[in-house]
Write an enzyme that holds these catalytic residues in place. Structure first.
Site, short mmCIF file in Angstrom:
data_model
loop_
_atom_site.label_atom_id
_atom_site.label_comp_id
_atom_site.label_asym_id
_atom_site.label_seq_id
_atom_site.Cartn_x
_atom_site.Cartn_y
_atom_site.Cartn_z
N ASP A 2 0.83 -1.21 0.00
CA ASP A 2 0.00 0.00 0.00
C ASP A 2 0.85 1.25 0.00
OD1 ASP A 2 0.78 -0.65 2.72
OD2 ASP A 2 -0.61 0.89 3.41
N GLU A 44 0.07 -1.19 5.57
CA GLU A 44 1.15 -0.84 6.51
C GLU A 44 1.01 0.62 6.93
OE1 GLU A 44 5.11 0.66 7.83
OE2 GLU A 44 3.90 1.33 6.15
ZN LIG Z 1 6.89 2.09 4.05
#
Ligand SMILES: [Zn+2]
Length: 435
Positions: free
Chosen positions: A106, A201
């Protein structure tokens, strides 16, 4: 003299070995450019994992490519995490620990990751880089001294309208190119590798769904750092405080003696933050408190505050300060009910990694063999590795060559991608050599 000769011969054999490597089927650069085009922006405050369905587009593509590269047990979990194994090629793979490599798919919710048009500034010759689609976006040498080390390199930026997504598609591309290179070069000896690409993340939630046991690694690395040579085995310890200010709302026409406006109390509280303990006034190993979001309303106001410090004692002191500030504001606004709730987010992974010095040492050696000067840098943030480390999978963080994460001025370079990949290839060899 004899040892000197042995050293020279050894060095020569390393150089020869590298020179004889067959190239991967696709360069790290081409791979990165392909992944950068795929929008994988994650979103805060979603109840599902992944937070955005579009992250599956890259996850499914990577699963397909991993299978094509000969990886085994390739799977995409319901949460959008890609897992795979790359078998070792040693006589006895059980003698070498299964090493994990993790990167996140992401990109940050802070800046758009839609329609990313990467621009390649070929054979960079110094000077500021103006991004073509928005001339107000300038990567200056003054603010990016790293540029001085990139003369002659091909620098990759976005066009000025989006982030680049080097964070962390560089890490993804480097791990994939490592696997590709290993496949083309069976003479490179390595143990079994566990691979994972994670969603979300940037919003901190993807890793909660990570199957540490199913992953199958004994130790791991996240490949999510910045400039070449930067290795991190230390992160913040982190907490989040929510302070709620409960007032009493009523029709303002008949509010006399009844209304209690919580907004004045939250303003008072905000005014108490020490100016020298904020993100905008601290750096290096100095921690901070950071009021970052809130609701301001007559009836009920609230404030969210990040607490960050490398040492737990420093973090405790910051929590105490926020609680003391509550008492001071409460004394001034006795009719407003003020409560504070503090949650633990993650702890400094050094507390565990200090017992696994070989992880950092092997990474430093791998970087040196790639001709880099490795250095340790504590991360003013958390990584997926912080959490994994405390779940029994020690996981320091490795560089990717990229920098200026989460913004339109993000960049990486051909050499950045290639040297990071080379370091990963060296690293798996070092684990095999040392076992
Ligand atoms: Zn990163």
């Amino acid at each position: 003299m004899k040892s000197m000769l042995a050293f020279v011969l050894c060095l020569a054999s390393i150089v020869v070995a590298q020179a004889q490597l067959k190239p991967p089927t696709e360069t790290a650069m081409d791979r990165f450019l392909r992944y950068a085009k795929i929008d994988t922006q994650s979103q805060e405050d979603q109840s599902t994992t992944p937070s955005t369905r579009k992250q599956f587009n890259l996850a499914n593509l990577l699963a397909k490519e991993l299978t094509a590269l000969g990886a085994e047990n390739v799977r995409v979990s319901e949460f959008g995490i890609v897992y795979a194994m790359v078998s070792g090629n040693l006589a006895d793979n059980s003698k070498v620990p299964v090493v994990g490599f993790i990167a996140h798919m992401d990109t940050s919710p802070a800046v758009s990751g839609e329609n990313v048009h990467a621009v390649i500034h070929k054979n960079y010759q110094g000077g500021d880089i103006v991004l073509p689609k928005d001339p107000t976006q300038i990567i200056t040498v003054a603010k990016n001294p790293l540029l001085k080390t990139l003369i002659g390199d091909d620098i990759i930026t976005a066009d000025g309208t989006t982030l680049l997504g080097s964070d962390d598609k560089s890490g993804v591309a480097e791990i994939m190119t490592m696997i590709d290179t290993l496949k083309q070069n069976p003479q490179i000896k390595h143990g079994t590798l566990a691979i994972a690409f994670t969603p979300d993340e940037e919003v901190g939630t993807g890793i909660e769904k990570f199957d540490v046991k199913g992953f199958g690694a004994k130790v791991a690395y996240t490949v999510d750092g910045e400039e070449l040579g930067e290795i991190s085995d230390e992160t913040w310890s982190a907490r989040t405080a929510t302070i709620t200010f409960q007032g009493k709302s009523t029709h303002p026409g008949t509010a006399k003696g009844i209304m209690v406006n919580a907004m004045y109390a939250i303003a008072d509280y905000l005014g108490r933050f020490p100016k020298d303990m904020l993100p905008e006034t601290t750096e290096g190993r100095v921690g901070f408190v950071h009021p970052y979001a809130g609701v301001i309303d007559v009836e009920s106001s609230n404030l969210k505050v990040l607490l960050r410090d490398f040492d737990l004692s420093g973090l405790d002191a910051k929590e105490k300060m926020l609680r003391d500030m509550v008492a001071q504001t409460a004394a001034k606004f006795p009719e407003v009910k003020i409560t504070i709730d503090v949650k633990e987010n993650y702890k400094n992974m050094k507390e565990v990694l200090k017992n696994h010095p070989e992880l950092t040492n092997n990474a430093m050696e791998a970087a040196r063999r790639a001709g880099l000067k490795p250095f340790l840098k504590p991360i003013r943030g958390g990584t997926d590795g912080s959490r994994l480390t405390f779940e029994g999978l020690p996981t320091p963080n490795l560089f990717t060559g990229g920098t200026n994460f989460h913004g339109k001025l993000e960049f990486n370079s051909r050499r950045g991608l290639e040297k990071s990949t080379e370091t990963l290839i060296n690293l798996v060899q070092i684990f095999a050599e040392k076992s």
